[in-house]
Design a protein around this motif. Structure first.
Motif, PDB file in Angstrom:
ATOM      1  N   ALA A   1       0.750  -3.764   4.601  1.00 26.18           N
ATOM      2  CA  ALA A   1       0.483  -2.348   4.891  1.00 26.18           C
ATOM      3  C   ALA A   1       1.396  -1.439   4.073  1.00 26.18           C
ATOM      4  O   ALA A   1       0.955  -0.419   3.525  1.00 26.18           O
TER       5      ALA A   1
ATOM      6  N   GLN B   1       0.289  -1.634   0.302  1.00 23.47           N
ATOM      7  CA  GLN B   1      -1.042  -1.132  -0.012  1.00 23.47           C
ATOM      8  C   GLN B   1      -1.217   0.336   0.290  1.00 23.47           C
ATOM      9  O   GLN B   1      -2.051   1.003  -0.328  1.00 23.47           O
ATOM     10  N   TYR B   2      -0.421   0.867   1.207  1.00 22.27           N
ATOM     11  CA  TYR B   2      -0.638   2.259   1.604  1.00 22.27           C
ATOM     12  C   TYR B   2       0.518   3.180   1.204  1.00 22.27           C
ATOM     13  O   TYR B   2       0.291   4.205   0.580  1.00 22.27           O
ATOM     14  N   ARG B   3       1.728   2.813   1.514  1.00 24.49           N
ATOM     15  CA  ARG B   3       2.828   3.697   1.122  1.00 24.49           C
ATOM     16  C   ARG B   3       3.227   3.495  -0.328  1.00 24.49           C
ATOM     17  O   ARG B   3       3.534   4.459  -1.037  1.00 24.49           O
TER      18      ARG B   3
ATOM     19  N   VAL C   1       1.470   1.767  -2.854  1.00 26.20           N
ATOM     20  CA  VAL C   1       0.416   1.255  -3.725  1.00 26.20           C
ATOM     21  C   VAL C   1       0.557   1.763  -5.154  1.00 26.20           C
ATOM     22  O   VAL C   1       0.292   1.031  -6.120  1.00 26.20           O
TER      23      VAL C   1
ATOM     24  N   TYR D   1      -5.718  -3.883  -4.593  1.00 27.76           N
ATOM     25  CA  TYR D   1      -5.315  -4.945  -3.655  1.00 27.76           C
ATOM     26  C   TYR D   1      -4.654  -6.158  -4.320  1.00 27.76           C
ATOM     27  O   TYR D   1      -3.966  -6.914  -3.633  1.00 27.76           O
TER      28      TYR D   1
ATOM     29  N   SER E   1      -0.733  -5.969  -4.158  1.00 24.25           N
ATOM     30  CA  SER E   1      -0.249  -5.988  -2.776  1.00 24.25           C
ATOM     31  C   SER E   1      -0.431  -7.369  -2.147  1.00 24.25           C
ATOM     32  O   SER E   1       0.488  -7.897  -1.505  1.00 24.25           O
TER      33      SER E   1
END
Length: 591
Positions: A24, A27-29, A31, A76, A79
């Protein structure tokens, strides 16, 4: 349910939670940090490049890391791969620390803390991805060494030297960590042994001294110290050493902690304490050491290379506190490409002329931004200059974006032999091969190049010579075409942002004297009104709208009529916060 089954289920749960958290975060903070890693190297698929890299000490992990990173530009991939690699490292540490499969350990804090520090290191731009690959190689060697503890000391010591030599070749400087950890394994399994267990430590000390004395500090940092997996421009902070220091400590202390756990017979509390420590370390370390200052630049850079100008502006609107100069460069470039630089100038954060064109500080960040700015404004020579300056600072053959810029600018200047050299590099890459082949076709069909949207508008500003040291390069370009709105706005806005009203007035006259004065941006009229108290004929020379004059009178009356500075700024910000006058009085300039 026995303790072994309980522990297995607990560690499986921790694995799932830890993997989910890492995935998480990446991939989100973070990326765009993952995407940016791909932008910091140029991996070539040829055998010559492979030999060049692999034959150096530590070249194998360098080559593997570069090979993997080239795919990080795809969603992706980076990550997922990084998460799996970190979990694999955690599992290898667990295997190294447990006494046996029959005696499951309730101690997991060391594995988690080492992974935490490796993740923090990975998010630092000065840390190389090969540091993660090399750590896994070192653990693999330690697992092999741990399996031969039933052999005689001479055989163990000889084998440790062999593994250290092997690691020096494929994963330098991790032979240092291996020998330190091997000495700890010896102490744990066999005790001091009349000092024999300390021999690997002695080898490290002698090796480090010899390298530093005869080859210098640079070689020591590359082949002995943790600096070997960091940028040599910096002195690594304590977080870079933490994962190296914790592994030997974990080897020595885990048996003691396990005995304490057996004595306490309160495994539930032990688990709660460890989870609390890990969460506490996470909450303390990440806000301070995750290199978050560079995240806005990485996100904007990714959007700019995709020419997603609306995404750039959407981010800047959502984060007005982000006023770093390089980020402002991307913001203002997006405004210019949308054709609204002057119209929207003061509706976004500004810090002077540097927000339009950053000062050259010989960093990769500046090179990436400035080369783009020069190219999009039509300064082909300067775009080539800064692309070259950025490219030479690469630890590989270059950077994808600077290499592509060198191809474009050399093609525009008809330097086909130089362009061919850079195209040849890009043809050996996975992601840029097709683009390179397209540029190569322009050698035989140059007329097709003029139809390529990538070169639209660039041919008009080809120069007969390079102006690498010209101090008035922008003035030369801006003065060559009065009709070019993008360049005109760049020049006039740069003087306004620098609060250089005399130069603004001169260049405004250059562009608009003897014209119909159509579609003049509001900020220019406000700039003219700011000049009026010192150059009164501005009011008669240019048809400034009455609404602008009235707003200026209102602003001036509040500014002069309010004695309290804080109260004055408060009232002015209510109605004039986006005016040039408010910027002139209250915004600081970044030099």
């Amino acid at each position: 349910m026995n303790k072994g089954t309980q522990m297995m289920k607990l560690k499986l749960l921790l694995l799932l939670i830890g993997g989910s958290v890492i995935m998480a975060l990446l991939q989100y903070r973070y990326v765009f940090h993952i995407y940016f890693l791909e932008q910091l190297q140029l991996f070539l698929a040829g055998k010559e490049y492979a030999r060049e890299v692999v034959l150096q000490p530590g070249g194998v992990i360098e080559y593997i890391s570069e090979y993997c990173i080239q795919f990080f530009k795809f969603d992706y991939v980076g990550s997922v791969f990084t998460t799996c690699l970190l979990l694999l490292i955690g599992y290898m540490i667990h295997l190294l620390l447990i006494r046996s499969r029959e005696y499951p350990s309730f101690i997991f804090v060391f594995e988690c803390c080492i992974l935490l520090f490796l993740l923090i290191d990975l998010l630092d731009m000065e840390f190389r991805y090969k540091g993660i690959i090399g750590y896994s190689f070192c653990l693999a060697a330690l697992l092999v060494y741990n399996r031969i503890q039933n052999l005689s000391f001479l055989k163990r010591f000889s084998f440790s030297l062999f593994l250290a030599f092997l690691l020096f070749g494929v994963a330098a400087p991790f032979q240092t960590l291996f020998l330190i950890a091997a000495s700890c394994i010896e102490l744990k399994e066999h005790g001091l042994g009349k000092g024999k267990s300390l021999l690997p430590l002695l080898i490290v000390a002698v090796y480090g001294y010899v390298v530093n004395s005869f080859l210098g500090n640079g070689a020591y940092r590359m082949y002995v110290d943790v600096s070997g997996v960091c940028s040599l421009r910096i002195i690594p902070g304590w977080t870079k050493y933490a994962a190296w220091v914790l592994l030997p400590i974990a080897i020595l202390l885990t048996p003691l902690l396990e005995r304490m756990a057996v004595w306490m017979k309160k495994n539930g509390w032990l688990i709660v304490v460890q989870v609390g420590l890990i969460i506490g370390f996470f909450a303390y370390l990440f806000p301070r050491y995750d290199d978050n200052w560079s995240l806005p630049f990485k996100q904007l850079h990714h959007a700019v290379i995709q020419e997603e100008w609306e995404d750039v502006l959407a981010y800047c609107r959502a984060h007005p506190e982000n006023d770093e100069v390089i980020s402002l460069n991307y913001q203002n470039l997006a405004l210019a490409e949308k054709g609204i630089l002057a119209d929207s100038l003061l509706y976004f954060p500004q810090k002077g002329r540097a927000g339009l064109f950053a000062p050259w500080d010989r960093t990769v960040y500046a090179a990436f931004a400035i080369q783009k700015i020069c190219y999009y404004y039509g300064d082909v020579a300067f775009a080539q200059k800064f692309a070259f300056e950025g490219n030479v600072s690469s630890s590989t053959k270059g950077f994808p974006e600077t290499m592509k810029m060198l191809v474009r600018t050399n093609l525009l200047q008809k330097e086909y032999r130089v362009a061919a050299k850079y195209i040849n590099y890009l043809r050996q890459t996975f992601s840029y091969q097709e683009w390179a082949e397209k540029q190569l076709s322009y050698f035989s069909e140059p007329e097709q190049m003029e139809k390529d949207e990538e070169y639209t508008g660039s041919f008009e500003y080809q120069q007969t010579g390079n102006h690498f040291v010209s101090s008035n390069e922008w003035s030369f370009l801006a003065g060559s075409d009065k009709e070019n709105k993008k360049l005109r706005d760049f020049v006039l806005c740069s003087f306004l942002l620098d609060k250089n009203l005399n130069a603004f007035l001169d260049w405004f006259g250059f562009y608009y004297d003897n014209t119909e004065m159509k579609d003049i941006p509001k900020v220019y009229y406000e700039g003219l009104m700011a000049c009026a108290p010192f150059v009164p004929d501005v009011l008669t020379r240019y048809p400034i709208p009455e609404k602008i004059k009235e707003d200026f009178e209102t602003y001036t009356s509040i500014y002069k009529g309010t004695n309290n500075p804080e109260e004055r700024k408060k009232w002015l910000s209510l109605y004039h916060v986006n005016s040039y006058w408010f910027y002139f009085h209250y915004k600081e300039i970044k030099l």
